[in-house]
Motif scaffolding. Structure first.
Motif, PDB file in Angstrom:
ATOM      1  N   GLY A 171      60.037 -19.263 -42.432  1.00  0.00           N
ATOM      2  CA  GLY A 171      60.630 -20.471 -41.849  1.00  0.00           C
ATOM      3  C   GLY A 171      59.957 -20.861 -40.546  1.00  0.00           C
ATOM      4  O   GLY A 171      59.714 -22.041 -40.275  1.00  0.00           O
ATOM      5  N   TRP A 172      59.629 -19.859 -39.739  1.00  0.00           N
ATOM      6  CA  TRP A 172      58.948 -20.109 -38.469  1.00  0.00           C
ATOM      7  C   TRP A 172      57.545 -20.679 -38.724  1.00  0.00           C
ATOM      8  O   TRP A 172      57.141 -21.663 -38.098  1.00  0.00           O
ATOM      9  N   SER A 173      56.823 -20.085 -39.669  1.00  0.00           N
ATOM     10  CA  SER A 173      55.473 -20.561 -40.002  1.00  0.00           C
ATOM     11  C   SER A 173      55.511 -21.971 -40.581  1.00  0.00           C
ATOM     12  O   SER A 173      54.668 -22.807 -40.250  1.00  0.00           O
ATOM     13  N   LEU A 174      56.491 -22.234 -41.445  1.00  0.00           N
ATOM     14  CA  LEU A 174      56.616 -23.566 -42.043  1.00  0.00           C
ATOM     15  C   LEU A 174      56.950 -24.606 -40.976  1.00  0.00           C
ATOM     16  O   LEU A 174      56.405 -25.721 -41.001  1.00  0.00           O
ATOM     17  N   THR A 175      57.796 -24.249 -40.026  1.00  0.00           N
ATOM     18  CA  THR A 175      58.123 -25.173 -38.928  1.00  0.00           C
ATOM     19  C   THR A 175      56.866 -25.517 -38.137  1.00  0.00           C
ATOM     20  O   THR A 175      56.605 -26.687 -37.831  1.00  0.00           O
ATOM     21  N   ARG A 176      56.062 -24.506 -37.821  1.00  0.00           N
ATOM     22  CA  ARG A 176      54.819 -24.753 -37.073  1.00  0.00           C
ATOM     23  C   ARG A 176      53.834 -25.586 -37.885  1.00  0.00           C
ATOM     24  O   ARG A 176      53.169 -26.472 -37.353  1.00  0.00           O
ATOM     25  N   LEU A 178      54.579 -27.773 -40.244  1.00  0.00           N
ATOM     26  CA  LEU A 178      55.089 -29.149 -40.267  1.00  0.00           C
ATOM     27  C   LEU A 178      54.844 -29.842 -38.931  1.00  0.00           C
ATOM     28  O   LEU A 178      54.513 -31.029 -38.885  1.00  0.00           O
ATOM     29  N   ALA A 179      54.999 -29.091 -37.840  1.00  0.00           N
ATOM     30  CA  ALA A 179      54.775 -29.666 -36.505  1.00  0.00           C
ATOM     31  C   ALA A 179      53.335 -30.138 -36.342  1.00  0.00           C
ATOM     32  O   ALA A 179      53.078 -31.191 -35.759  1.00  0.00           O
ATOM     33  N   THR A 180      52.380 -29.376 -36.873  1.00  0.00           N
ATOM     34  CA  THR A 180      50.968 -29.761 -36.714  1.00  0.00           C
ATOM     35  C   THR A 180      50.613 -31.010 -37.517  1.00  0.00           C
ATOM     36  O   THR A 180      49.656 -31.693 -37.196  1.00  0.00           O
ATOM     37  N   THR A 181      51.415 -31.321 -38.550  1.00  0.00           N
ATOM     38  CA  THR A 181      51.144 -32.530 -39.343  1.00  0.00           C
ATOM     39  C   THR A 181      51.664 -33.786 -38.654  1.00  0.00           C
ATOM     40  O   THR A 181      51.345 -34.893 -39.059  1.00  0.00           O
ATOM     41  N   GLY A 182      52.512 -33.597 -37.648  1.00  0.00           N
ATOM     42  CA  GLY A 182      53.127 -34.746 -36.985  1.00  0.00           C
ATOM     43  C   GLY A 182      54.465 -35.116 -37.594  1.00  0.00           C
ATOM     44  O   GLY A 182      55.151 -36.011 -37.113  1.00  0.00           O
ATOM     45  N   ALA A 183      54.877 -34.413 -38.662  1.00  0.00           N
ATOM     46  CA  ALA A 183      56.140 -34.724 -39.343  1.00  0.00           C
ATOM     47  C   ALA A 183      57.359 -34.485 -38.456  1.00  0.00           C
ATOM     48  O   ALA A 183      58.418 -35.061 -38.687  1.00  0.00           O
ATOM     49  N   LEU A 184      57.193 -33.643 -37.435  1.00  0.00           N
ATOM     50  CA  LEU A 184      58.325 -33.310 -36.567  1.00  0.00           C
ATOM     51  C   LEU A 184      58.177 -33.904 -35.169  1.00  0.00           C
ATOM     52  O   LEU A 184      58.787 -33.421 -34.220  1.00  0.00           O
ATOM     53  N   PHE A 187      61.094 -34.325 -32.907  1.00  0.00           N
ATOM     54  CA  PHE A 187      61.903 -33.123 -32.709  1.00  0.00           C
ATOM     55  C   PHE A 187      61.244 -32.225 -31.678  1.00  0.00           C
ATOM     56  O   PHE A 187      60.020 -32.213 -31.550  1.00  0.00           O
ATOM     57  N   PRO A 188      62.039 -31.432 -30.959  1.00  0.00           N
ATOM     58  CA  PRO A 188      61.474 -30.492 -29.987  1.00  0.00           C
ATOM     59  C   PRO A 188      60.479 -29.511 -30.610  1.00  0.00           C
ATOM     60  O   PRO A 188      59.576 -29.031 -29.930  1.00  0.00           O
ATOM     61  N   ALA A 189      60.632 -29.230 -31.905  1.00  0.00           N
ATOM     62  CA  ALA A 189      59.713 -28.295 -32.580  1.00  0.00           C
ATOM     63  C   ALA A 189      58.256 -28.754 -32.482  1.00  0.00           C
ATOM     64  O   ALA A 189      57.340 -27.935 -32.488  1.00  0.00           O
ATOM     65  N   ALA A 190      58.044 -30.058 -32.336  1.00  0.00           N
ATOM     66  CA  ALA A 190      56.680 -30.588 -32.239  1.00  0.00           C
ATOM     67  C   ALA A 190      55.995 -30.143 -30.940  1.00  0.00           C
ATOM     68  O   ALA A 190      54.769 -30.100 -30.862  1.00  0.00           O
ATOM     69  N   ARG A 191      56.799 -29.797 -29.940  1.00  0.00           N
ATOM     70  CA  ARG A 191      56.227 -29.396 -28.648  1.00  0.00           C
ATOM     71  C   ARG A 191      55.939 -27.904 -28.585  1.00  0.00           C
ATOM     72  O   ARG A 191      55.406 -27.411 -27.601  1.00  0.00           O
ATOM     73  N   ASP A 192      56.308 -27.175 -29.624  1.00  0.00           N
ATOM     74  CA  ASP A 192      56.142 -25.714 -29.614  1.00  0.00           C
ATOM     75  C   ASP A 192      54.927 -25.277 -30.405  1.00  0.00           C
ATOM     76  O   ASP A 192      54.993 -24.380 -31.214  1.00  0.00           O
TER      77      ASP A 192
END
Length: 196
Positions: A171-176, A178-184, A187-192
């Motif tokens: 889940g952590w890897s998938l969040t990261r 997704l964040a790199t694609t710009g999809a998030l 969301f704050p996850a995009a800044r992590d």
């Protein structure tokens, strides 16, 4: 924005949490078919099949990591379970309270950190506690007739390992990812995107 405002759900939070839940509801249903198809492969040691369990626990961790609001982990896991039941899960409506118990495990971890820690160790712990919820539910509902030492305890331990690795680290890897694609980006996850 004060701390209370940061915990209020926005429309986009509801939409994205629902998308996560619906996507995983379909995955849950399909994963049930995989589970049934692989039973024979684990005949040598049936509790080992729970190494596949973590997939069913991922929306709780992913939802918590992406949405970062109270109730997100519980919402994503429960709605995914409801959808899988509606799609015809072989475990029928039992998956709904099961999803609620599983989602509560991850929710407790995010709440313990006051919805402020979303690093890998938190995700691993959220995954593991989701696995604890899954193992307890299964023990009380599905595994009562099995031997404690040879089946139920290994089943529980392997469920927790699968949950920590697949749901937590996954889940952590998938969040990261997704964040790199710009999809998030909203969301704050995009800044992590920095390392742990």
């Amino acid at each position: 924005m004060n701390h209370t405002d940061s915990h209020r759900w926005r429309t986009i939070d509801i939409v994205v949490a629902s998308v996560i839940a619906v996507a995983f509801g379909v995955i849950f249903w399909a994963w049930g078919l995989v589970w049934s198809a692989t039973e024979g492969a684990f005949a040598f040691f049936p509790p080992a099949q729970t190494l596949l369990y973590g997939v069913w626990l991922m929306p709780a961790v992913l939802g918590g990591l992406v949405i970062r609001k109270p109730g997100a982990a519980l919402y994503c896991e429960t709605v995914a379970a409801v959808l899988s039941a509606l799609l015809g899960s072989q475990w029928a409506g039992t998956v709904i309270p099961q999803g609620m118990v599983q989602g509560a495990g991850a929710e407790l971890v995010f709440a313990a950190f006051r919805y402020r820690s979303f690093r890998l160790p938190t995700a691993l712990l959220a995954g593991a506690l989701t696995g604890v919820g899954a193992a307890l539910f299964d023990f009380l509902v599905w595994n009562v007739k099995y031997d404690l030492t040879s089946y139920s305890i290994p089943y529980a331990l392997l469920t927790i390992v699968s949950a920590a690795l697949v749901a937590g680290a996954g889940g952590w890897s998938l969040t990261r990812a997704l964040a790199t694609t710009g999809a998030l980006d909203r969301f704050p996850a995009a800044r992590d995107r920095a390392p742990i």
